[in-house]
Design a protein around this motif. Structure first.
Motif, PDB file in Angstrom:
ATOM      1  N   TYR A 161      42.982  33.929  36.645  1.00 42.75           N
ATOM      2  CA  TYR A 161      42.593  34.983  37.573  1.00 42.75           C
ATOM      3  C   TYR A 161      41.199  35.551  37.336  1.00 42.75           C
ATOM      4  CZ  TYR A 161      47.657  34.886  37.995  1.00 42.75           C
ATOM      5  OH  TYR A 161      48.938  34.476  38.155  1.00 42.75           O
ATOM      6  N   VAL A 177      39.323  38.269  39.865  1.00 42.07           N
ATOM      7  CA  VAL A 177      39.129  39.656  39.424  1.00 42.07           C
ATOM      8  C   VAL A 177      37.652  40.021  39.476  1.00 42.07           C
ATOM      9  CG1 VAL A 177      39.308  41.207  37.438  1.00 42.07           C
ATOM     10  CG2 VAL A 177      41.209  39.696  38.024  1.00 42.07           C
ATOM     11  N   ASN A 221      36.660  40.471  43.158  1.00 42.02           N
ATOM     12  CA  ASN A 221      37.188  41.726  43.697  1.00 42.02           C
ATOM     13  C   ASN A 221      36.424  42.927  43.161  1.00 42.02           C
ATOM     14  OD1 ASN A 221      39.116  40.573  45.336  1.00 42.02           O
ATOM     15  ND2 ASN A 221      40.670  40.579  43.729  1.00 42.02           N
TER      16      ASN A 221
END
Length: 77
Positions: free
Chosen positions: A48, A52, A55
Motif C-alpha cells: 500500500y 498512501v 493519497n
C-alpha cells in the motif's frame, strides 16, 4: 632495496586512483548486505505504500488549493 625510483602519493594520485577503489568496495559491500536481507512476503509498505503516498499528496494539494482559492472574506468569518 630501493631501485632509485620514488613513488610519491600526491593528492592527485590519491583522488584519481585510491578514492574510486574505496568507493567501489563500499558499493559492493552495500549491495551484498542488501541482497542478504531478502523478505519472505511483502509487507504493508510493499502493498500500500504508493497508494498512501499518492493519497497524502492529493490531500495536501487539495488543502493548499482550497487555502489559495478561497476568498479572504470567507476565511475570516
Amino acid at each position: 632495496m630501493a631501485t632509485g625510483k620514488t613513488i610519491a602519493l600526491t593528492r592527485q594520485t590519491f583522488v584519481g586512483k585510491v578514492i574510486p577503489l574505496l568507493l567501489n568496495m563500499l558499493s559492493r559491500l552495500q549491495t551484498m548486505s542488501r541482497q542478504s536481507h531478502r523478505k519472505q512476503a511483502p509487507d504493508f509498505h510493499d502493498k500500500y505504500g504508493k497508494a498512501v503516498l499518492a493519497n497524502g499528496a492529493t490531500f495536501c494539494v487539495a488543502r493548499w488549493a482550497y487555502q489559495f482559492i478561497t476568498p479572504k472574506e470567507w476565511r475570516n468569518q
